[in-house]
Design a protein around this motif. Structure first.
Motif, PDB file in Angstrom:
ATOM      1  N   THR A   2       6.677  36.725  75.509  1.00  0.00           N
ATOM      2  CA  THR A   2       6.277  38.127  75.509  1.00  0.00           C
ATOM      3  C   THR A   2       4.933  38.302  74.821  1.00  0.00           C
ATOM      4  O   THR A   2       4.589  37.609  73.869  1.00  0.00           O
ATOM      5  N   THR A   3       4.180  39.260  75.318  1.00  0.00           N
ATOM      6  CA  THR A   3       2.863  39.557  74.749  1.00  0.00           C
ATOM      7  C   THR A   3       3.023  40.461  73.532  1.00  0.00           C
ATOM      8  O   THR A   3       4.061  41.114  73.362  1.00  0.00           O
ATOM      9  N   PRO A   4       2.008  40.546  72.683  1.00  0.00           N
ATOM     10  CA  PRO A   4       2.064  41.474  71.539  1.00  0.00           C
ATOM     11  C   PRO A   4       2.296  42.916  71.972  1.00  0.00           C
ATOM     12  O   PRO A   4       3.003  43.671  71.299  1.00  0.00           O
ATOM     13  N   ILE A   5       1.702  43.295  73.107  1.00  0.00           N
ATOM     14  CA  ILE A   5       1.887  44.670  73.605  1.00  0.00           C
ATOM     15  C   ILE A   5       3.354  44.906  73.966  1.00  0.00           C
ATOM     16  O   ILE A   5       3.943  45.946  73.631  1.00  0.00           O
ATOM     17  N   GLN A   6       3.956  43.919  74.669  1.00  0.00           N
ATOM     18  CA  GLN A   6       5.356  44.057  75.052  1.00  0.00           C
ATOM     19  C   GLN A   6       6.246  44.079  73.817  1.00  0.00           C
ATOM     20  O   GLN A   6       7.220  44.834  73.752  1.00  0.00           O
ATOM     21  N   GLN A   7       5.932  43.243  72.824  1.00  0.00           N
ATOM     22  CA  GLN A   7       6.713  43.233  71.587  1.00  0.00           C
ATOM     23  C   GLN A   7       6.639  44.586  70.881  1.00  0.00           C
ATOM     24  O   GLN A   7       7.646  45.089  70.367  1.00  0.00           O
ATOM     25  N   HIS A   8       5.432  45.144  70.871  1.00  0.00           N
ATOM     26  CA  HIS A   8       5.267  46.462  70.243  1.00  0.00           C
ATOM     27  C   HIS A   8       6.078  47.528  70.991  1.00  0.00           C
ATOM     28  O   HIS A   8       6.730  48.378  70.372  1.00  0.00           O
ATOM     29  N   LEU A   9       6.037  47.470  72.329  1.00  0.00           N
ATOM     30  CA  LEU A   9       6.790  48.434  73.133  1.00  0.00           C
ATOM     31  C   LEU A   9       8.292  48.288  72.894  1.00  0.00           C
ATOM     32  O   LEU A   9       9.006  49.282  72.729  1.00  0.00           O
ATOM     33  N   ASP A  10       8.759  47.041  72.870  1.00  0.00           N
ATOM     34  CA  ASP A  10      10.185  46.799  72.623  1.00  0.00           C
ATOM     35  C   ASP A  10      10.604  47.330  71.265  1.00  0.00           C
ATOM     36  O   ASP A  10      11.672  47.937  71.127  1.00  0.00           O
ATOM     37  N   ALA A  11       9.773  47.110  70.259  1.00  0.00           N
ATOM     38  CA  ALA A  11      10.092  47.591  68.914  1.00  0.00           C
ATOM     39  C   ALA A  11      10.109  49.115  68.868  1.00  0.00           C
ATOM     40  O   ALA A  11      10.960  49.726  68.216  1.00  0.00           O
ATOM     41  N   THR A  12       9.162  49.725  69.582  1.00  0.00           N
ATOM     42  CA  THR A  12       9.099  51.189  69.628  1.00  0.00           C
ATOM     43  C   THR A  12      10.348  51.777  70.277  1.00  0.00           C
ATOM     44  O   THR A  12      10.943  52.744  69.790  1.00  0.00           O
TER      45      THR A  12
END
Length: 347
Positions: A2-12
């Motif tokens: 997963t990309t950092p953007i996807q990780q951020h979205l998942d966390a959000t």
């Protein structure tokens, strides 16, 4: 990976889901802490006294802001469950709408804090005119509760709003208390399905409560024959065809089979016929309908409503249901297409 953007979205999204769950938990908790006490029973009695003979009054519901919106919903619930009701805005009451309150009415006022000026002023005027007031409030130590003949307290509630400001858990609790009051009154009235149908003649609810006798197209003796259990399949089919030709040319997707006493013995569907032809081609003139019918089929009584038919068709995955009287004699057949026509089930 997963990309950092996807990780951020998942966390959000995870944080958002957790927050939403806390909101639901807070509102459910607010309802769970409500207790039913003597004031609730008195409120039920006040409503029944006001709205039944000889008074025949109305339940006038009022509130300001979010409490007023909850009040409008409660007024609708009361009306739809057998208790005549309308909404009165406390501010408008001070400018002529107080005339909407009759001397035989009872007034239900909502205010969590219980000290809202317009609501307290309205309660004061009603108290002076000896018109009983029922209050839904947070705590009993408030002006509105002191003016009320019955004060229903929902308790000291922490709002689901993170700022503890926006009415959320408190309005949910007020709604639940009001629903409990409306349904307790309805229960005391012995408000039944026929009463419900009278006040819900249209829409999905009205259609669901339509008697099956009104919904079914196929009726014994009118456009549907009762086939003898001793008939060969070929003869039964010929009888059904002749009956259809004599009554308009249409026929249902099943035949109802009767025993010697005229009681329902079985059902024989188009699907049964297809399977019979496939398995026993050329034997329709010798095989008796009693040997290939579905014996003791699921059925509805003639006092059932469409909702019962929908439930049975969905639960047992059947398309035709015999309808019988108290003696077990068939009066007709309700078909899935009858329900499609009523728009209570999708075709």
């Amino acid at each position: 990976m997963t990309t950092p953007i996807q990780q951020h979205l998942d966390a959000t999204l995870a944080a958002q889901a957790a927050f939403a769950q806390r909101v639901l938990t807070a509102e459910a908790s607010a309802i769970s802490r409500i207790t039913i006490d003597a004031a609730f029973h008195k409120a039920v009695d006040l409503i029944l006294t006001a709205t039944t003979a000889p008074r025949h009054g109305c339940i006038v519901v009022g509130g300001i802001g979010k409490s007023g919106l909850i009040g409008q919903k409660l007024s609708a619930t009361l009306a739809s469950t057998g208790s005549p009701s309308h909404f009165l805005h406390p501010t408008e009451a001070m400018h002529g709408d107080l005339g909407r309150v009759g001397k035989h009415d009872v007034v239900l006022l909502l205010s969590y804090g219980g000290n809202t000026d317009e609501v307290v002023t309205l309660a004061t005027l009603l108290h002076q005119d000896s018109i009983p007031v029922i209050a839904i409030v947070g705590k009993p130590d408030c002006d509105l509760a002191r003016l009320a003949a019955a004060a229903l307290c929902i308790g000291d509630i922490t709002e689901a709003c993170p700022l503890n400001l926006a009415p959320t858990a408190s309005t949910t609790a007020m709604l639940a208390m009001g629903d409990a009051l409306a349904l307790a009154v309805s229960r005391r009235r012995n408000f039944g399905i026929d009463d419900f149908r009278k006040v819900h003649p249209g829409g999905g609810l009205g259609r669901q409560l339509t008697p099956v006798l009104h919904a079914m197209r196929w009726k014994i003796g009118l456009n549907l024959p009762l086939i003898s259990a001793n008939s060969p399949v070929a003869a039964a089919l010929a009888d059904a065809k002749s009956f259809a030709a004599a009554t308009g040319g249409r026929r249902p997707g099943a035949m109802l089979i009767g025993d010697a006493q005229g009681k329902l013995a079985g059902i024989f569907t188009d699907g049964d016929l297809r399977r019979l032809v496939s398995d026993h081609e050329g034997t329709l003139s010798t095989v008796r309908i009693s040997d290939v019918m579905t014996k003791n089929p699921r059925r509805l009584m003639d006092d059932a409503v469409v909702r019962d038919a929908v439930q049975m068709m969905r639960e047992y995955r059947i398309d035709e249901i015999p309808v019988v009287d108290a003696e077990g004699k068939p009066v007709g057949l309700i078909d899935v297409q009858d329900l499609v026509g009523l728009k209570v089930i999708e075709g």
